[in-house]
Design a protein around this motif. Structure first.
Motif, PDB file in Angstrom:
ATOM      1  N   GLN A 229     -23.281-105.175  47.783  1.00 13.28           N
ATOM      2  CA  GLN A 229     -23.697-104.742  48.628  1.00 13.28           C
ATOM      3  C   GLN A 229     -23.446-105.013  50.226  1.00 13.28           C
ATOM      4  N   ASN A 255     -25.350-104.005  54.878  1.00 10.01           N
ATOM      5  CA  ASN A 255     -24.493-103.436  53.847  1.00 10.01           C
ATOM      6  C   ASN A 255     -23.094-103.572  54.345  1.00 10.01           C
ATOM      7  N   THR A 260     -26.186-100.559  58.451  1.00  7.56           N
ATOM      8  CA  THR A 260     -27.365-100.649  57.784  1.00  7.56           C
ATOM      9  C   THR A 260     -27.864-102.107  57.779  1.00  7.56           C
ATOM     10  N   SER A 285     -30.725 -98.223  60.211  1.00  4.68           N
ATOM     11  CA  SER A 285     -29.549 -97.460  59.975  1.00  4.68           C
ATOM     12  C   SER A 285     -29.176 -96.468  61.083  1.00  4.68           C
ATOM     13  N   GLN A 287     -26.600 -94.114  59.710  1.00  8.98           N
ATOM     14  CA  GLN A 287     -25.810 -93.192  58.797  1.00  8.98           C
ATOM     15  C   GLN A 287     -26.743 -91.782  59.101  1.00  8.98           C
ATOM     16  N   THR A 303     -32.967-103.499  46.963  1.00  6.74           N
ATOM     17  CA  THR A 303     -31.402-102.902  47.141  1.00  6.74           C
ATOM     18  C   THR A 303     -30.684-103.077  45.859  1.00  6.74           C
ATOM     19  N   GLY A 307     -26.160-100.165  46.584  1.00  2.70           N
ATOM     20  CA  GLY A 307     -26.544 -99.702  47.834  1.00  2.70           C
ATOM     21  C   GLY A 307     -27.481 -98.977  48.025  1.00  2.70           C
ATOM     22  N   LYS A 308     -28.362 -98.558  46.902  1.00  2.00           N
ATOM     23  CA  LYS A 308     -29.550 -97.731  47.065  1.00  2.00           C
ATOM     24  C   LYS A 308     -30.824 -98.528  47.264  1.00  2.00           C
ATOM     25  N   THR A 309     -31.538 -98.259  48.311  1.00  2.00           N
ATOM     26  CA  THR A 309     -32.760 -98.910  48.792  1.00  2.00           C
ATOM     27  C   THR A 309     -33.974 -98.342  48.232  1.00  2.00           C
ATOM     28  N   TYR A 336     -30.300 -93.356  50.039  1.00  2.34           N
ATOM     29  CA  TYR A 336     -28.927 -93.337  49.361  1.00  2.34           C
ATOM     30  C   TYR A 336     -28.103 -93.716  50.425  1.00  2.34           C
ATOM     31  N   PRO A 337     -27.305 -94.536  50.711  1.00  5.16           N
ATOM     32  CA  PRO A 337     -26.384 -94.820  51.508  1.00  5.16           C
ATOM     33  C   PRO A 337     -25.376 -93.630  51.738  1.00  5.16           C
TER      34      PRO A 337
END
Length: 886
Positions: A229, A255, A260, A285, A287, A303, A307-309, A336-337
């Motif tokens: 991660q 990450n 993030t 983040s 993103q 997490t 990479g999903k939180t 979802y990154p």
């Protein structure tokens, strides 16, 4: 332990691999507190991305390597041997029930340190390397004797963890740690090995406890865990000897992309599946955010290695001050990154006021957004109109994957009723098909009916050379108080081509309006590239129409159309041969049987360089069913078939600069002869003279004149129809001072001894943020004068607020204001924008909230349009995409 390490001298731990990426080891005395956004953390992420290190994947035991370092001046003697004081974070971690041999399926992280500000996570990062990407690391030097006091940086690592059931990309390591004793000086890794896909690394200042498999241990000072991660950092880490690592003290998770960062009171790291569980977590983040950051927090965060939180009892906002802006509270939030954020059971708050509930909110985090379908927004708009009453319109987005996304439309009108819609995009993973669906159904109480609009669009690539397209549109909802028969259209086409340039296209079209009329059209086109200079096109179509209006009998008609075009490019001339033929029971179109057009490729006068000359010759035989004379007592023409020849010469544009003025002139001469003995001629002239004066005035005079000679519409009714000779001139005087003001006065004459209107247009900027626009005309003569003047004003109206006003001034009614439009915009906390609109003509008021963080939801004010025709606000704001149909 030393013998075991000696037998496995070829085994390299992840910590050694990280040390091999550094030049000299860093003494503990030189370590400083760093930030997750610091260059050191960025370098650690780069090392993680390169999988820099040495560790065989088949190792079944774990070792610890201590790098040779200069004496640490800040360490006290005996610090590494003194027991951990009771009440300290390390002691609290050691006494936790989590330090048992059997792993717990859902453990609770240990909070062993008070919360600190997330401005200095404790992380130890090797210095940057001058070597290129993925170098071969050198052997690690033997450990030098440690001075009295705490040892230098320690690393813990294990590569024997069971493989996770979740597939892991080979570029990222993962494994579980075991605290081991100080390695022997004879332990040397084999160079050239790389970090395994299931490995990870831990760095810190010194180890406390027994470093044996199945035994608990602690790591203090600048704790850093590198895993798939990204980076997990803190002040203290406790390992339960089996599975879990509890990190406390200024904890953070950053990450691999570096955009993030998560902060928490405590973090529990699962060494088997590389999940990090955060207590009282909060994160930020950038993103997919155009302006500011995406802030989120929750009671617990988890997490995963991909990479999903996942967040429980989440709070989401893009405002730096949520209390002064907006925030969304949801039962769960999944981030979802690089893809999306999904909140379930969400409530939207403006400040402390809850204004809207949505079962699901989907926010796209992609930078390459594909229109409003990808990021429709979750803030509703409300308003009122005289016909519809009070209404609220909302979009509920969804995005299960990159290949299926869209939103639901929910619209409620107090006078009309409820409207529901569905808008989606479905794509194949290989990109060979994309389907767009737009459906909306309105329950109309005023008309006691349910009206539906539907639009389907499908594109598919059958092969590299063959493509297809399908479109279907059905419209039954034309708006409130509008009742018309439903209309639909269907279009389908298949296109095939090859590398030579040959291409064929097959089409089908059907349109129908209720049961009153329908039309079917079948078409085929063929493009044949014979050579680089010769090509041929053929187009064929058949149309069948049917109509039955009111009590009239059913009418049927068929039309067959064939057209060919042959194009040849020679050395000196360009040839185009056209054959155009219609076949129907009642012919009405002009037919070419055939027509030849010849264009010289070079200038008619090669040595002439002042004025260019273009020439075109046309020869053909034509059939006009509407031409000829009329039969006695009948309005039906007899039709005519005859030949035609035409010569057209165009001189210009001629450019000249005379006495500070710019001149532009064009002259066109056309002569036609017909097989009936008729002849026609046309001469057209156009000239423009532009003169700048004193750097603040520009005068432009335009003159156009056309002379015709011959019969008006003889012998053909639809070809070479002459217009009456027209002579016209206009003068435009523009007075300006940079962008402070600009006044344009326009006068036109048709040389008919009649006074014409004078137009005026004024644009002024009283300040850098304000604009005034006036436009209209003055008609000379008694009872005329000024009619309507369009007025538009845009000005600041308080801090981060704008006001726009548009209206028509009726001077005949003593300056009464008509067609008033008022627009107000206010930015709250650099986070979102509130917009209000009022339209006097249709008695409409609406309000909306636009988030500034997402570009697909942003729209700006505009000025310069005519208020009587459209608002000065762009259409994506005035309609906001919420119309009565798709």
């Amino acid at each position: 332990m030393i013998r075991r390490a000696s037998r496995r001298a070829g085994v390299t731990v992840v910590a050694l691999s990280l040390m091999l990426c550094a030049i000299p080891p860093i003494p503990s005395a030189g370590i400083e507190t760093t930030n997750p956004n610091s260059p050191e953390a960025t370098h650690a992420l780069a090392m993680l991305d390169q999988s820099c290190g040495t560790a065989p994947q088949d190792v079944q035991a774990a070792e610890v390597a201590q790098a040779s370092a200069s004496p640490a001046a800040s360490a006290s003697p005996g610090a590494s041997e003194s027991p951990v004081a009771s009440g300290s974070p390390a002691a609290a971690a050691s006494a936790s029930p989590a330090a048992t041999a059997s792993p717990s399926p859902s453990p609770t992280p240990i909070v062993g340190a008070p919360e600190t500000a997330p401005n200095g996570p404790q992380i130890l990062v090797p210095p940057p390397l001058p070597t290129p990407r993925a170098p071969t690391p050198p052997p690690l030097p033997s450990a030098s004797p440690s001075p009295s006091g705490s040892p230098a940086a320690q690393v813990i690592q294990q590569v024997s963890a069971p493989p996770s059931s979740t597939p892991v990309p080979a570029a990222y390591p993962s494994a579980g740690p075991i605290v081991s004793p100080t390695p022997s000086a004879s332990l040397k890794p084999e160079p050239g090995e790389t970090l395994g896909p299931n490995d990870y690394a831990i760095l810190g200042d010194h180890i406390v406890g027994t470093n044996e498999k199945g035994q608990t241990s602690d790591l203090d000072g600048h704790v850093t865990i590198l895993y798939q991660q990204g980076i997990l950092g803190g002040d203290h880490a406790h390992y339960d000897g089996t599975r879990y690592i509890d990190v406390t003290g200024s904890t953070f998770v950053k990450n691999a992309g570096g955009d993030t960062v998560l902060y928490a009171d405590a973090v529990r790291f699962d060494s088997l599946d590389q999940h990090a569980t955060l207590i009282n977590g909060r994160g930020e983040s950038t993103q997919g955010v155009e302006r500011g950051k995406l802030h989120f927090k929750g009671a617990t965060m988890v997490t995963s290695r991909d990479g999903k939180t996942h967040i429980e009892h989440a709070n989401l906002t893009t405002c730096e001050n949520p209390r002064g802006g907006y925030h969304v509270e949801s039962k769960t939030l999944d981030v979802y990154p690089g893809d999306k954020a999904v909140a379930k059971s969400a409530v939207l708050f403006l400040g402390a006021l809850a204004i809207f509930y949505l079962p699901v909110v989907v926010i796209s985090l992609r930078q390459d957004q594909q229109g409003s379908r990808r990021n429709p927004g979750f803030v509703p708009i409300v308003g009122y109109s005289q016909v519809e009453g009070f209404w609220i319109k909302a979009r509920i987005g969804f995005s299960p994957s990159d290949y299926y996304y869209g939103y639901y439309r929910v619209e409620e009108y107090t006078r009309i009723g409820l409207g529901l819609g569905y808008v989606a995009t479905i794509r194949r993973k290989d990109g060979r098909r994309q389907t767009d669906i737009n459906f909306f159904r309105q329950n109309n109480r005023l008309q006691a009916s349910q009206n539906t609009n539907l639009s389907l669009a499908d594109q598919e690539s059958f092969s590299r050379a063959t493509r297809g397209q399908f479109n279907f549109n059905y419209q039954g909802n034309y708006g409130p108080n509008i009742s018309l028969p439903a209309q639909y259209s269907l279009n389908a086409s298949v296109d095939h081509g090859d590398t030579r340039g040959d291409r064929q296209n097959y089409t089908f079209q059907r349109t129908a309006t209720g049961g009153e009329s329908s039309t079917n059209n079948y078409g085929f086109t063929d493009h044949l590239q014979i050579s680089q200079s010769l090509q041929n096109d053929v187009a064929f179509s058949y149309t069948h129409s049917k109509s039955a209006f009111l009590n009239s009998p059913t009418s049927l008609s068929d039309l067959l159309h064939l057209q060919t075009l042959t194009h040849l490019v020679g050395r000196r001339y360009d040839y185009s041969l056209t054959f155009d033929r219609y076949d129907s029971a009642t012919p009405s179109s002009l037919q070419k049987e055939p027509e030849l057009v010849i264009r010289p490729l070079s200038n008619l006068f090669p040595k002439e360089t002042i004025v260019p000359v273009q020439v075109q010759y046309t020869l053909g035989f034509y059939n006009d069913p509407q031409g000829g004379t009329f039969r006695p007592g009948s309005t039906t023409p007899t039709g005519i078939e005859t030949s035609r020849g035409e010569a057209r010469v165009t001189l210009g544009p001629g450019l000249a600069h005379v006495l500070g003025s710019d001149f532009n002139g064009t002259l066109t001469v056309q002569q036609d002869y017909y097989g009936t003995g008729d002849a026609k001629a046309q001469i057209a002239q156009n000239a423009t003279l532009t003169t700048p004066l004193f750097n603040h005035l520009v005068n432009t005079i335009t003159y156009s004149n056309s002379h015709v000679n011959g019969p008006f519409s003889e012998p053909f009714r639809s070809l070479d129809v002459l217009s009456s000779g027209v002579k016209q001139a206009s003068d435009v005087l523009r007075i300006f001072n940079r962008d402070t003001y600009s006044l344009s006065l326009t006068g036109t004459t048709f040389f008919n001894r009649m006074a014409q209107a004078v137009g005026y247009q004024l644009t002024a900027r009283p300040s850098p943020r304000s604009t005034v626009l006036l436009g209209g005309s003055f008609n000379p003569g008694p009872g005329n004068g000024f009619g309507f003047t369009n007025l538009q004003v845009a000005t600041p109206f308080g801090y981060k607020s704008d006001l726009q006003f548009a209206t028509d001034i009726d001077w005949k009614a003593h300056g009464r204001l008509e067609n008033k439009n008022i627009y107000y915009r206010h930015i709250v906390g650099d986070c979102y924008e509130i917009r209000l609109s009022y339209n006097q003509s249709i008695k409409q008021v609406f309000a909306t909230v636009t988030l500034l963080a997402f570009p697909s939801e942003s729209a700006n004010f505009g000025i310069g349009q005519t208020a009587s025709l459209s608002s000065i606000i762009p259409g994506n704001f005035s309609s906001a995409g919420f119309t009565g149909g798709p």
